[in-house]
Design an enzyme around this catalytic site. Structure first.
Site, PDB file in Angstrom:
ATOM      1  N   ARG A   1     -22.121  -1.702   2.611  1.00 32.87           N
ATOM      2  CA  ARG A   1     -21.425  -3.267   2.662  1.00 32.87           C
ATOM      3  C   ARG A   1     -21.543  -3.716   4.198  1.00 32.87           C
ATOM      4  NH1 ARG A   1     -15.093  -3.769   2.010  1.00 32.87           N
ATOM      5  NH2 ARG A   1     -15.220  -2.065   3.226  1.00 32.87           N
TER       6      ARG A   1
ATOM      7  N   ARG B   1       0.670  -0.942   0.133  1.00 34.46           N
ATOM      8  CA  ARG B   1      -0.085  -0.004   0.023  1.00 34.46           C
ATOM      9  C   ARG B   1       0.863   1.088  -0.258  1.00 34.46           C
ATOM     10  NH1 ARG B   1      -5.006  -2.304   2.400  1.00 34.46           N
ATOM     11  NH2 ARG B   1      -6.402  -0.900   2.293  1.00 34.46           N
TER      12      ARG B   1
END
Ligand code: AP5
Length: 216
Positions: free
Chosen positions: A127, A88
């Protein structure tokens, strides 16, 4: 095959990694899932990681590199893997390059899933996740068959701690600042492939397979 999946929070990396993993019979390694498990288990890594994750910030590189290097040593990763959520940052990417270089097993491709900030926010806010098998659902686009229970194991679906609108905005900003430079990093190495991930789920899967066609 060794793949890295890149993309904004909510881009569908976890969803598509699971699909590719089943097709190729290689593990999908989600650093987010591993960290959430460590938080739940109350391990030292989990205790340290929690403060960063709840704020929508990245866990320090040293912790992440150690975690992934250990995971890649496990037997199921020797035949290949999909890294979902790692690297990342550029220092993490350099550490991965070095670790794979030692084994003479370079990456085959880095797949970037592209969506807008607006869609990312809608996907994350809607979600729900199964705490047992980690499958994700969406209240609008991918609802479970029966109310709030996982289709596979029946567990009660949950919301994550980093899914409120404010934390999601912070996560998007952190991605732009720290993860976007990875696109140039991998483009320079001719590994970067890109998928428009704004379409419905099955269409994105088709685009993913098309983008990787020469490798599969
Ligand atoms: P992590 O868990 O990796 O979160 P993320 O990268 O922010 O990504 P998400 O899991 O939110 O989204 P996704 O792209 O997987 O989308 P999904 O498939 O679920 O990391 C969490 C935290 O851990 C980080 O913030 C950080 O603190 C820490 N961390 C992890 N790795 C780290 C590292 N390497 N270094 C430092 N810190 C690290 O889909 C989203 C929703 O949309 C679902 O509901 C799904 O059903 C739905 N959906 C998916 N595709 C579609 C579609 N095509 N159409 C409609 N709905 C769709």
């Amino acid at each position: 095959m060794r793949f890295v999946f890149l993309g904004l929070p909510g881009a569908g990396k976890g969803t598509q990694a699971r699909i590719l993993s089943e097709r190729l019979d290689i593990p999908a390694l989600s650093t987010g899932d591993t960290l959430r498990q460590a938080v739940q288990d109350g391990t030292p890594v989990g205790i340290e990681a929690r403060t960063y994750m709840d704020r929508g910030e990245y866990v320090p590189d040293g912790v992440m590199v150690h975690m992934v290097e250990e995971r890649l040593q496990e037997p199921d990763a020797t035949k290949g893997f999909i890294l979902d959520g790692f690297p990342r940052t550029v220092p993490q990417a350099r550490a991965l390059e070095e670790a794979l270089g030692h084994d003479a097993t370079p990456l085959d491709a880095v797949l970037q899933f592209r969506i807008s900030d607006g869609i990312a926010i809608r996907r994350i806010v809607g979600r729900y996740t199964c705490p047992v098998c980690k499958r994700t659902y969406h209240q609008e686009w991918r609802p479970p068959a029966s109310d709030m229970a996982c289709d596979v194991d029946g567990a009660q679906l949950e919301k994550r701690n980093d899914e409120d609108a404010l934390t999601v905005k912070r996560r998007l900003a952190v991605y732009r600042d720290q993860s976007e430079p990875l696109e140039a990093f991998y483009a320079e190495r001719e590994l970067l492939r890109s998928v428009d991930a704004t379409a419905p789920l099955t269409d994105v899967s088709e685009r993913m397979f098309e983008a990787l066609r020469d490798l599969l």
